[in-house]
Design a protein around this motif. Structure first.
Motif, PDB file in Angstrom:
ATOM      1  N   THR A 113      82.877  53.244  69.791  1.00 27.85           N
ATOM      2  CA  THR A 113      82.324  52.226  69.737  1.00 27.85           C
ATOM      3  C   THR A 113      83.179  51.276  69.474  1.00 27.85           C
ATOM      4  N   LEU A 114      84.327  51.697  69.049  1.00 27.93           N
ATOM      5  CA  LEU A 114      85.490  50.823  68.542  1.00 27.93           C
ATOM      6  C   LEU A 114      85.845  50.135  69.938  1.00 27.93           C
ATOM      7  N   ARG A 115      85.928  51.388  71.205  1.00 29.47           N
ATOM      8  CA  ARG A 115      85.937  50.995  72.528  1.00 29.47           C
ATOM      9  C   ARG A 115      85.739  50.160  72.903  1.00 29.47           C
ATOM     10  N   HIS A 116      84.309  50.180  72.420  1.00 28.01           N
ATOM     11  CA  HIS A 116      83.317  49.112  72.989  1.00 28.01           C
ATOM     12  C   HIS A 116      83.792  47.584  72.623  1.00 28.01           C
ATOM     13  N   LEU A 117      84.431  47.458  71.216  1.00 21.03           N
ATOM     14  CA  LEU A 117      84.639  46.188  70.826  1.00 21.03           C
ATOM     15  C   LEU A 117      86.560  45.566  71.040  1.00 21.03           C
ATOM     16  N   VAL A 118      87.093  46.843  71.616  1.00 17.40           N
ATOM     17  CA  VAL A 118      87.519  46.226  72.519  1.00 17.40           C
ATOM     18  C   VAL A 118      88.034  45.444  73.714  1.00 17.40           C
ATOM     19  N   PHE A 119      86.838  45.913  74.289  1.00 23.19           N
ATOM     20  CA  PHE A 119      86.288  45.389  75.447  1.00 23.19           C
ATOM     21  C   PHE A 119      85.054  43.946  75.047  1.00 23.19           C
ATOM     22  N   VAL A 120      84.706  43.883  73.655  1.00 21.68           N
ATOM     23  CA  VAL A 120      83.954  42.511  73.516  1.00 21.68           C
ATOM     24  C   VAL A 120      85.216  41.337  73.276  1.00 21.68           C
ATOM     25  N   HIS A 121      86.427  42.202  72.536  1.00 23.34           N
ATOM     26  CA  HIS A 121      87.152  40.694  72.084  1.00 23.34           C
ATOM     27  C   HIS A 121      88.044  40.266  73.712  1.00 23.34           C
ATOM     28  N   ASP A 122      88.334  41.393  74.111  1.00 25.05           N
ATOM     29  CA  ASP A 122      88.911  40.757  75.339  1.00 25.05           C
ATOM     30  C   ASP A 122      87.810  39.762  76.063  1.00 25.05           C
ATOM     31  N   SER A 123      86.123  39.878  76.384  1.00 25.21           N
ATOM     32  CA  SER A 123      86.326  39.350  76.745  1.00 25.21           C
ATOM     33  C   SER A 123      84.919  38.571  76.388  1.00 25.21           C
ATOM     34  N   TRP A 124      84.924  37.876  74.813  1.00 27.86           N
ATOM     35  CA  TRP A 124      84.467  37.400  74.001  1.00 27.86           C
ATOM     36  C   TRP A 124      85.297  36.222  73.172  1.00 27.86           C
ATOM     37  N   PHE A 125      86.425  37.082  73.138  1.00 25.71           N
ATOM     38  CA  PHE A 125      87.784  36.784  72.084  1.00 25.71           C
ATOM     39  C   PHE A 125      88.646  35.609  73.181  1.00 25.71           C
ATOM     40  N   ARG A 126      88.746  36.576  74.145  1.00 24.34           N
ATOM     41  CA  ARG A 126      90.504  36.827  75.076  1.00 24.34           C
ATOM     42  C   ARG A 126      90.030  35.529  76.055  1.00 24.34           C
ATOM     43  N   ARG A 127      89.059  35.867  76.713  1.00 24.93           N
ATOM     44  CA  ARG A 127      88.702  35.107  77.939  1.00 24.93           C
ATOM     45  C   ARG A 127      87.785  33.758  77.464  1.00 24.93           C
ATOM     46  N   CYS A 128      87.201  34.144  76.578  1.00 23.69           N
ATOM     47  CA  CYS A 128      85.611  32.738  76.217  1.00 23.69           C
ATOM     48  C   CYS A 128      86.138  32.164  75.290  1.00 23.69           C
ATOM     49  N   VAL A 129      86.841  32.406  74.166  1.00 24.92           N
ATOM     50  CA  VAL A 129      87.989  31.685  72.943  1.00 24.92           C
ATOM     51  C   VAL A 129      88.602  31.360  73.542  1.00 24.92           C
ATOM     52  N   LEU A 130      90.012  32.058  73.939  1.00 28.98           N
ATOM     53  CA  LEU A 130      91.028  31.482  74.267  1.00 28.98           C
ATOM     54  C   LEU A 130      90.999  30.667  75.932  1.00 28.98           C
ATOM     55  N   GLY A 131      90.101  30.980  76.626  1.00 31.32           N
ATOM     56  CA  GLY A 131      90.509  30.883  78.268  1.00 31.32           C
ATOM     57  C   GLY A 131      91.330  31.521  79.021  1.00 31.32           C
ATOM     58  N   LEU A 132      91.798  32.988  78.181  1.00 28.99           N
ATOM     59  CA  LEU A 132      92.741  33.593  78.733  1.00 28.99           C
ATOM     60  C   LEU A 132      92.487  35.100  80.293  1.00 28.99           C
TER      61      LEU A 132
END
Length: 250
Positions: A113-132
Motif C-alpha cells: 500500500t505504501l509503495r502504491h502511494l509512492v506511485f500515486v505521488h509520482d503520477s498525480w503530484f510530481r507529473r500533474c501538479v508540478l508538471g515534472l
C-alpha cells in the motif's frame, strides 16, 4: 448485454470489474460487501449513496477538508493524513515481525500500500501538479499493466519498510512545501501535465486542484484499507489464516 440468470454466486468475488449500469433483480444479498467507486446506487428504489457519503464524512471529517478549495483546509487535511499514517506505522512496528508484509483476503499488504502511494505521488503530484517528467520511483507499485509499460518501475522490487518510509517522508516534504505557498488561483489553473503518453493518460484538462484531490483521496482511502486489514491481522494472531505474503506483481 451479458445476463447472469438463476446462478448461485455465494462467495463470489468481483475484483477490478466494471459493473456500470448493472441490474440485480430478485437477488438475495446478505452479508455482502461493496468497496469501490460507487455512484447513483439504487437499492429497492432508494438512492443510497448520499447516505453512505454523509456517514463517511461523519466518521472521517478529514474528507470535508480534502474536498475544500481553500489552501488552509488542504494543508490541515495533509497534516491529519500524515499523522494518521504515523500512528499506523507505529502500530505495525508493535505487531508480530513482518506484519507489514502480510495482506488479507487478497488485498495489498501495508508495505505494498505504501509503495502504491509512492506511485500515486509520482503520477498525480510530481507529473500533474508540478508538471515534472522525471522517471517514476523504482519501488512504486501501480496497476499491473502500468508496471509492464512504464520505464523506471521495478516489478521485482522488494524494499523494506524503512526504505519505503524514507521515500514517503521525502515526498511528503514536497507536498508540504508546495502547499505552504499555493493560492486559490493556482489551484484553479489547468494542471501542467507533460505532453507525453505516460501515466496517467486521462489527467490532461484537469485542474491542479483535481489532481491534488486524487493524491489526498488516495492517501485517505488506502489508509482506511490498511487499518481495516491490520485489524483483521491482529484478530487472527501471529499465525494468520487465509493471509498471503508479499504478492508478486506481474
Amino acid at each position: 448485454m451479458r445476463r447472469i440468470h438463476d446462478e448461485d454466486l455465494t462467495g463470489a468475488e468481483f475484483r477490478e470489474c466494471d459493473l456500470s449500469r448493472a441490474r440485480m433483480v430478485g437477488v438475495v444479498m446478505q452479508d455482502a460487501e461493496i468497496d469501490g467507486l460507487v455512484t447513483n446506487l439504487v437499492v429497492n428504489g432508494v438512492e443510497v449513496m448520499s447516505y453512505v457519503e454523509a456517514e463517511l464524512d461523519r466518521r472521517h471529517p478529514v474528507r470535508l477538508l480534502i474536498r475544500s478549495d481553500q489552501p488552509d483546509d488542504l494543508r490541515e487535511a495533509w497534516r491529519q493524513l500524515r499523522d494518521d499514517w504515523a500512528t499506523t506505522t507505529e502500530r505495525v512496528r508493535s505487531m508480530p515481525e513482518n506484519s507489514e508484509h502480510h495482506g488479507v483476503d487478497g488485498e495489498w499488504s501495508m508495505l505494498e500500500t505504501l509503495r502504491h502511494l509512492v506511485f500515486v505521488h509520482d503520477s498525480w503530484f510530481r507529473r500533474c501538479v508540478l508538471g515534472l517528467s522525471e522517471p517514476f520511483t523504482a519501488m512504486g507499485l501501480g496497476p499491473s499493466f502500468v508496471m509492464d509499460q512504464e520505464g523506471g518501475l521495478d516489478p521485482s522490487a522488494q524494499p523494506g519498510l524503512d526504505e519505503v518510509l524514507a521515500v514517503r517522508v521525502r515526498q511528503a516534504s514536497e507536498v508540504e512545501a508546495w502547499l505552504a505557498e499555493v493560492t486559490p488561483d493556482q489551484l484553479a489553473e489547468t494542471a501542467p501535465v507533460p505532453h507525453d503518453d505516460r501515466w496517467p493518460p486521462y489527467a490532461k484538462g484537469r485542474t491542479v486542484r483535481q489532481c491534488l484531490g486524487i493524491v489526498l483521496n488516495e492517501d485517505w482511502a488506502h489508509h482506511r484499507f490498511c487499518k481495516r486489514d491490520l485489524d483483521k491481522l491482529s484478530h487472527q494472531g501471529s499465525s494468520p489464516v487465509d493471509v498471503r505474503t508479499v504478492r508478486e506483481v506481474r
